[in-house]
Write a protein that holds these residues in place. Structure first.
Motif, PDB file in Angstrom:
ATOM      1  N   VAL A   1       0.899  -1.302   0.054  1.00 39.43           N
ATOM      2  CA  VAL A   1       0.002  -0.076  -0.099  1.00 39.43           C
ATOM      3  C   VAL A   1       0.755   1.299   0.163  1.00 39.43           C
ATOM      4  N   THR A   2       1.825   1.271   1.042  1.00 33.52           N
ATOM      5  CA  THR A   2       2.714   2.352   1.080  1.00 33.52           C
ATOM      6  C   THR A   2       4.398   1.867   1.581  1.00 33.52           C
ATOM      7  N   ASP A   3       5.211   2.246   0.785  1.00 34.94           N
ATOM      8  CA  ASP A   3       6.652   2.014   1.101  1.00 34.94           C
ATOM      9  C   ASP A   3       7.324   3.500   0.709  1.00 34.94           C
ATOM     10  N   GLN A   4       7.539   4.105   1.889  1.00 36.38           N
ATOM     11  CA  GLN A   4       8.132   5.382   1.827  1.00 36.38           C
ATOM     12  C   GLN A   4       9.258   5.657   3.214  1.00 36.38           C
ATOM     13  N   PRO A   5      10.175   6.743   2.945  1.00 35.66           N
ATOM     14  CA  PRO A   5      10.741   7.073   4.206  1.00 35.66           C
ATOM     15  C   PRO A   5      10.097   7.617   5.289  1.00 35.66           C
ATOM     16  N   PHE A   6      10.592   6.956   6.291  1.00 34.63           N
ATOM     17  CA  PHE A   6       9.796   7.442   7.704  1.00 34.63           C
ATOM     18  C   PHE A   6      10.797   8.024   8.709  1.00 34.63           C
ATOM     19  N   GLY A   7      12.115   8.275   8.342  1.00 33.77           N
ATOM     20  CA  GLY A   7      13.155   9.119   9.010  1.00 33.77           C
ATOM     21  C   GLY A   7      13.897   8.075   9.827  1.00 33.77           C
ATOM     22  N   ASN A   8      15.272   8.713  10.210  1.00 32.73           N
ATOM     23  CA  ASN A   8      16.051   7.845  10.877  1.00 32.73           C
ATOM     24  C   ASN A   8      16.530   6.365   9.889  1.00 32.73           C
ATOM     25  N   GLY A   9      16.267   6.549   8.781  1.00 36.17           N
ATOM     26  CA  GLY A   9      16.876   5.203   8.059  1.00 36.17           C
ATOM     27  C   GLY A   9      15.880   4.127   7.945  1.00 36.17           C
ATOM     28  N   THR A  10      14.905   4.308   8.491  1.00 38.48           N
ATOM     29  CA  THR A  10      13.805   3.591   8.426  1.00 38.48           C
ATOM     30  C   THR A  10      12.565   3.919   7.316  1.00 38.48           C
ATOM     31  N   ARG A  11      11.687   3.112   7.075  1.00 37.54           N
ATOM     32  CA  ARG A  11      10.678   3.172   5.986  1.00 37.54           C
ATOM     33  C   ARG A  11       9.375   2.836   6.602  1.00 37.54           C
ATOM     34  N   TRP A  12       8.254   3.493   6.373  1.00 40.53           N
ATOM     35  CA  TRP A  12       6.788   3.118   6.481  1.00 40.53           C
ATOM     36  C   TRP A  12       6.484   2.088   5.504  1.00 40.53           C
ATOM     37  N   ILE A  13       6.296   0.717   5.936  1.00 43.02           N
ATOM     38  CA  ILE A  13       5.900  -0.112   4.832  1.00 43.02           C
ATOM     39  C   ILE A  13       4.294  -0.662   5.359  1.00 43.02           C
ATOM     40  N   GLN A  14       3.505  -0.437   4.652  1.00 44.75           N
ATOM     41  CA  GLN A  14       2.092  -0.592   4.921  1.00 44.75           C
ATOM     42  C   GLN A  14       1.582  -1.742   3.943  1.00 44.75           C
ATOM     43  N   LEU A  15       1.033  -2.708   4.204  1.00 46.21           N
ATOM     44  CA  LEU A  15       0.727  -4.143   3.426  1.00 46.21           C
ATOM     45  C   LEU A  15      -0.800  -4.399   3.613  1.00 46.21           C
ATOM     46  N   ARG A  16      -1.246  -5.105   2.533  1.00 45.28           N
ATOM     47  CA  ARG A  16      -2.521  -5.243   2.677  1.00 45.28           C
ATOM     48  C   ARG A  16      -2.783  -6.803   2.159  1.00 45.28           C
ATOM     49  N   PRO A  17      -3.256  -7.685   3.092  1.00 42.57           N
ATOM     50  CA  PRO A  17      -3.596  -8.968   2.794  1.00 42.57           C
ATOM     51  C   PRO A  17      -4.635  -8.901   1.582  1.00 42.57           C
ATOM     52  N   PRO A  18      -4.761  -9.726   0.733  1.00 36.84           N
ATOM     53  CA  PRO A  18      -5.644  -9.754  -0.333  1.00 36.84           C
ATOM     54  C   PRO A  18      -7.479  -9.845   0.225  1.00 36.84           C
ATOM     55  N   GLY A  19      -8.164  -8.861  -0.223  1.00 37.27           N
ATOM     56  CA  GLY A  19      -9.542  -8.895   0.272  1.00 37.27           C
ATOM     57  C   GLY A  19      -9.348  -8.331   1.670  1.00 37.27           C
ATOM     58  N   ALA A  20      -8.468  -7.853   2.185  1.00 30.95           N
ATOM     59  CA  ALA A  20      -8.698  -7.246   3.560  1.00 30.95           C
ATOM     60  C   ALA A  20      -8.789  -5.891   3.942  1.00 30.95           C
TER      61      ALA A  20
END
Length: 123
Positions: A30-49
């Protein structure tokens, strides 16, 4: 109406976790973007969820990584899904079986040792 938007899964390596959750479990990014301090905000969705998962560990909370997570996944056919996931290399610590609460459940783990229930109360 209030709903759960996402649950956070603590991981030690976001790249390895992203590969596991997308390639082995079939979740969509859904989202994969920088979140600061060398980390990323990775948001995923299970199919149909309707509820997403976020692969992120806040600084200073590494002790949350590994062990039982208070997240349960569901599917229509637990036995068949377990077979498919095993073929993809997912490790199960408990094979699918009838649970004492009446449904079918199994327990699998991710590369960090986080364990999750996969269940269907109607099976």
């Amino acid at each position: 109406m209030i709903r759960v938007s996402f649950v956070s899964i603590p991981v030690s390596n976001q790249d390895i976790a992203l590969q596991f959750y997308t390639e082995k479990l079939g979740f969509e990014v859904v989202t994969d973007q920088p979140f600061g301090n060398g980390t990323r905000w990775i948001q995923l969705r299970p199919p149909g969820a309707q509820t997403d998962v976020v692969l992120f560990t806040p600084p200073g909370q590494a002790e949350r990584i590994g062990g039982y997570q208070n997240v349960a996944f569901t599917c229509e056919d637990v036995v068949g899904t377990c077979k498919l996931l095993k073929e993809r290399g997912v490790e199960f610590v408990k094979d699918a079986e009838r649970a004492n609460w009446g449904g079918i459940e199994a327990i699998f783990k991710d590369p960090d040792g986080n364990t999750f229930v996969l269940a269907n109360p109607n099976e």
